[in-house]
Design an enzyme around this catalytic site. Structure first.
Site, short mmCIF file in Angstrom:
data_model
loop_
_atom_site.label_atom_id
_atom_site.label_comp_id
_atom_site.label_asym_id
_atom_site.label_seq_id
_atom_site.Cartn_x
_atom_site.Cartn_y
_atom_site.Cartn_z
N ASP A 103 -9.69 20.41 -12.42
CA ASP A 103 -9.56 19.57 -13.62
C ASP A 103 -10.03 20.32 -14.85
O ASP A 103 -9.38 20.33 -15.88
CB ASP A 103 -10.41 18.31 -13.49
CG ASP A 103 -9.93 17.44 -12.36
OD1 ASP A 103 -9.97 17.94 -11.22
OD2 ASP A 103 -9.53 16.30 -12.62
N LYS A 113 -18.76 17.85 -5.62
CA LYS A 113 -18.67 16.74 -4.66
C LYS A 113 -19.14 17.16 -3.27
O LYS A 113 -19.48 16.34 -2.42
CB LYS A 113 -17.20 16.28 -4.61
CG LYS A 113 -17.05 14.80 -4.39
CD LYS A 113 -15.63 14.21 -4.43
CE LYS A 113 -14.41 15.05 -4.48
NZ LYS A 113 -13.20 14.38 -3.96
N LYS A 120 -6.18 18.90 -9.15
CA LYS A 120 -6.94 17.83 -9.78
C LYS A 120 -7.89 17.18 -8.76
O LYS A 120 -7.60 17.17 -7.56
CB LYS A 120 -5.93 16.79 -10.28
CG LYS A 120 -6.48 15.65 -11.07
CD LYS A 120 -5.33 14.74 -11.44
CE LYS A 120 -5.70 13.26 -11.52
NZ LYS A 120 -7.06 12.87 -11.47
P1 ADP Z 1 -9.91 16.49 -3.41
O1 ADP Z 1 -10.56 17.45 -2.52
O2 ADP Z 1 -8.74 17.04 -4.11
O3 ADP Z 1 -10.87 15.84 -4.35
P2 ADP Z 1 -9.60 14.98 -1.02
O4 ADP Z 1 -9.00 16.01 -0.17
O5 ADP Z 1 -11.05 14.72 -0.82
O6 ADP Z 1 -9.34 15.30 -2.51
O7 ADP Z 1 -8.78 13.65 -0.86
C1 ADP Z 1 -9.13 12.43 -1.45
C2 ADP Z 1 -8.81 11.28 -0.55
O8 ADP Z 1 -7.42 11.18 -0.38
C3 ADP Z 1 -9.38 11.43 0.83
O9 ADP Z 1 -10.00 10.26 1.23
C4 ADP Z 1 -8.19 11.75 1.72
O10 ADP Z 1 -8.34 11.19 2.98
C5 ADP Z 1 -7.08 11.11 0.97
N1 ADP Z 1 -5.81 11.81 1.20
C6 ADP Z 1 -5.54 13.07 0.88
N2 ADP Z 1 -4.26 13.39 1.21
C7 ADP Z 1 -3.72 12.27 1.73
C8 ADP Z 1 -2.43 11.93 2.26
N3 ADP Z 1 -1.43 12.83 2.28
N4 ADP Z 1 -2.23 10.70 2.74
C9 ADP Z 1 -3.22 9.79 2.70
N5 ADP Z 1 -4.45 10.03 2.23
C10 ADP Z 1 -4.71 11.28 1.74
MG MG Z 2 -12.57 18.06 -2.52
#
Ligand code: ADP
Ligand code: MG
Length: 781
Positions: free
Chosen positions: A127, A40, A9
């Site tokens: 998603d 993104k 997601k």
């Molecule tokens: P996605 O790629 O699935 O959209 P991201 O990897 O960009 O999500 O993560 C979204 C946000 O959540 C980021 O700002 C990241 O730093 C934070 N994040 C992800 N995993 C963790 C974690 N285990 N603890 C704290 N923050 C996290």
């Molecule tokens: Mg991402």
């Protein structure tokens, strides 16, 4: 080389997981490529110091194929990880999924496969598992799929959907690696995810704690693994890297997708135990069992209809090829009409253009392409413009209402008519045609008074009207009645003619047919036009009645009486000429799809022809049972009407009846038979049709059969002879096979003949060409 996809997601931590994993793998000595597949475009951000990188989709918009270089879109990040971002359109426009497809295709063409690497990692938004985002799941890409989730229900829901999506992509080998738990610190998080992992039969590969170190590392523009190599998360990503390496060396097991059913998901959400039974299963096949021909689409139907208004600017919003084919078929119509019937040919319209949507516009939206052409037309002074959409803008969600509003604000007085023929993938050309009909009727100015002794003919296609001499005869009759001009609503008309058509007194439908009636009703209801109750008359007596009625209703009785007298005289003369020849001759008629042969039956009977049989041909291809039109005729009681569903059955009946002439046989496609055979005529309007039909039949009946027009072989005119051909022995199995080929229905006579053949005898009463057919069906020769 191992290809790994990380799904989950949005916001769940895919990119964080992917870039930490890439970095760890690189530290362990692997050559890694990470491809971010999320609009993104921040997947590789913390591998390249928090910078932005040119996305593939932006790059291909600005750089022609010949000048593209991989190094312009591939950056080297921390630990030597190669980084690519797919990119995507602005939210709400275009199609991001299509963008993924294009990205994969483009980087392949740019030589990504030739780059030396051990592991390719795709970071994909999960998603929406539409076709585009599912590309990395395909067999040729992901060897292993990780799913990132937390304990939140929506994250688990997305995870389950990803498994469902995987069912569609080659389950020939197990490819699911397992679940990555990235904690959000919800209550009972581990337990919830465990219940999900048990339900789908997948291991939780790693469990990553929620930690502020992530935010701190991001502030430094780095991944946690790089910024804090001794942290807990860094060591977990190390384990995950080992897991990937184990997969690449073949020591680690992979799994098949077994997603939960909706009921099971509900159990999970409600905190109940998952009922093990009833796993979600994809239905074997959604395909339509009936094979369909290559029909045209709603857009094409719309363009076809709209193109009949000669000076209406038509913009086809769609790919170049759609526009090309649609305008081309319009031109072909022009050319064939020109070739076969110059008197009714329209003008070569040059009023169709296409926005020529490219791959780019299908990803980033087609608004700009469309606005450009609208402006060009509006700047030429056009104030009525029609836009017809094709599938592509429909699929990517181009907002045509917005375009209309914008264009009409920009150009006061502009009427931009939008025909939304997209989103209509299952709809046929009929639907498009109807939409355009309605739109064109809306053009009619309802304020005008009907004053001119002119006539509007109403038809949606004018195909039959334009056949042969129909239009000529209709015009002649209307002129005799005092109507000086005929306007075709709509065919070969100008926009002004349509707008002002209410000024013409007489409004006539060409046919009593649902589409034509629909148009006429709309003209009456929306525009207050008075529609004459009768459609164009067919044949003699219909025309007489029609002329009388027009005379009464439009106050031209004297004139109509004179016309009636002339008609009676012309018809009587024709009968006098032909009756001596036709008197006592016999005919069988095979009805066509259109039916409505009364005018033809009338003139044959008046000329003294005896109609022996009237076959109503019920087409049942392959044994199907579609609806068939009801047979209606004012001669119903006087005819020997026989309904048959099989051409061979009709043929044998005709054979038995052995009339002097067979009318309509060509409809069912036989040739080489022994009768004088005639087509049923589409030239049916007015009494001239009756007269011409007698002339035609008389000429054909008296022309020499040896001229070769009658059969493919040009054989001598002869009554059928049976017994000449050699007998062919066939088996019961072959009989059954023929039965199947005939849709399960075989006329008794044919069956009897086949049984005789089975016994090695020459069947009786079977026409030679049918015998030939049986031979070829059974492999005789
Ligand atoms: P996605 O790629 O699935 O959209 P991201 O990897 O960009 O999500 O993560 C979204 C946000 O959540 C980021 O700002 C990241 O730093 C934070 N994040 C992800 N995993 C963790 C974690 N285990 N603890 C704290 N923050 C996290
Ligand atoms: Mg991402």
């Amino acid at each position: 080389m191992l290809q790994v996809a990380v799904y989950g997601k949005g916001g769940i931590g895919k990119s964080t997981t992917s870039s930490n994993l890439s970095f760890s793998l690189a530290k362990k000595g692997a050559k890694v490529l990470q491809v971010g597949c999320d609009p993104k475009h921040d997947s590789t951000k913390y591998l390249i110091n928090g910078k932005e990188q040119t996305t593939v989709l932006d790059y291909i918009r600005s750089t022609p194929p010949s000048q593209r270089k991989l190094e312009n879109i591939m950056l080297e990040g921390s630990g030597g990880v190669m980084c690519i971002e797919a990119g995507g359109p602005e939210p709400g426009i275009g199609c991001a999924g299509r963008g993924i497809l294009t990205t994969f295709d483009t980087i392949e063409k740019m030589g990504i496969n030739e780059i030396d690497k051990d592991i390719t990692l795709y970071d994909v938004l999960g998603d929406v598992v539409c076709g585009g985002f599912a590309v990395p799941m395909r067999n040729e890409y992901a060897d292993a799929v990780y799913i990132v989730t937390s304990g939140e229900f929506m994250a688990i829901y997305a995870a389950n959907n990803i498994l469902r999506g995987l069912l569609n992509f080659g389950t020939s080998r197990p490819r699911v690696a397992g679940i990555i738990l990235n904690r959000r610190n919800v209550e009972n998080e581990r337990e919830i995810v465990e219940r999900f992992s048990d339900g789908v039969g997948l291991p939780i590969v790693v469990d990553i704690p929620r930690s502020d170190e992530f935010i701190e590392a991001e502030r430094l523009g780095k991944t946690v693994s790089e910024a804090f190599p001794d942290s807990v998360p860094a060591s977990i990503y190390g384990q995950l890297a080992n897991d990937v390496i184990a997969i690449s060396t073949g020591v680690r097991k992979l799994y098949d997708p077994h997603p939960l059913s909706d009921a099971q998901l509900n159990d999970l959400a409600a905190g109940k135990a998952i009922t093990v039974l009833g796993n979600f299963k994809r239905e074997a096949c959604h395909c339509n069992k009936v094979r369909r021909g290559t029909g045209s689409c709603a857009s094409r139907g719309a363009v076809f209809a709209a193109g009949r208004v000669n000076d209406l600017p038509i913009i086809i919003h769609g790919p170049a090829s759609c526009g090309y084919v649609m305008s081309h078929t319009q031109d072909v119509h022009f050319l064939t009409e020109m070739g076969t019937n110059p008197s009714t040919a329209g003008i070569l319209r040059n009023n169709i253009q296409s926005t020529r949507m490219s791959n780019d516009s299908s990803i980033f939206g087609g608004h700009e392409d469309l606005m450009r052409i609208i402006r060009a037309e509006a700047n030429k002074g056009k104030r009525t413009i029609m836009v017809i959409t094709t599938c592509v803008p429909g699929m990517i969600g181009d907002n045509l209402d917005l375009i209309k509003k914008k264009a009409e604000e920009e150009y006061p007085g502009l009427n931009l008519v939008v025909v939304k023929a997209d989103g209509n993938l299952t709809g046929g050309s009929e639907e498009g045609r109807l939409m355009v009909m309605q739109a064109i009727i809306d053009f009619i100015d309802e304020v005008r008074e009907p004053v001119d002794m002119e006539c509007n003919l109403i038809d949606d296609n004018f195909i039959v009207y334009s056949s042969g001499r129909n239009s000529e005869w209709t015009n002649r009759l209307l002129k005799d009645l005092g109507f000086s001009k005929v306007h075709k609503i709509i065919d070969n008309v100008f926009l002004d003619e349509v707008v002002g058509c209410k000024k013409n007194i007489l409004n006539v439908r060409t046919f009593d047919d649902p589409t034509v009636n629909g148009m006429a009703n709309a003209m009456a209801e929306k525009k207050g036009m008075k529609i004459f109750s009768e459609p164009l008359p067919k044949g003699y007596s219909d025309t007489l009645a029609w002329v009388e009625k027009v005379g009464k209703e439009y106050g031209i009785e004297e004139r109509s009486q004179a016309v009636s007298e002339k008609i009676k005289q012309q018809y009587a003369e024709a009968l006098e000429r032909h009756r001596p020849f036709f008197e006592g001759k016999t005919a069988d008629i095979i009805s066509g799809i259109l039916g409505d042969d009364d005018w033809m039956i009338e003139v044959l009977i008046d000329a003294g022809v005896q109609i022996r049989n009237y076959y109503v041909f019920r087409m049942r291809i392959g044994g199907g049972s579609g609806p068939s039109p009801d047979f209606e005729s004012r001669y119903k009681d006087r005819l020997n009407v026989r309904e048959m569903s099989n051409p061979l059955e009709i043929k044998m009946a005709v054979q038995e009846s052995n009339p002097d002439m067979v009318i309509g046989g060509v409809m069912i496609g036989w040739h080489g038979q022994q009768f004088k055979e005639f087509s049923r005529d589409y030239q049916c309007f007015t009494h001239y049709a009756s007269i011409e039909y007698l002339d035609y039949m008389h000429t054909m009946m008296t022309s020499a059969p040896t001229m070769g027009w009658r059969s493919w072989e040009g054989e001598e005119e002869s009554k059928p002879e049976t017994g000449k051909a050699e007998p062919v022995k066939i088996t019961q199995q072959q009989i059954e096979a023929i039965k199947v080929m005939m849709g399960g229905h075989m006329p008794p006579k044919m069956e009897a003949a086949l049984n005789q053949m089975k016994e090695g005898k020459m069947p009786e009463g079977v026409p030679p060409d049918m015998l030939q057919m049986i031979k070829s069906m059974t492999g005789g020769h």
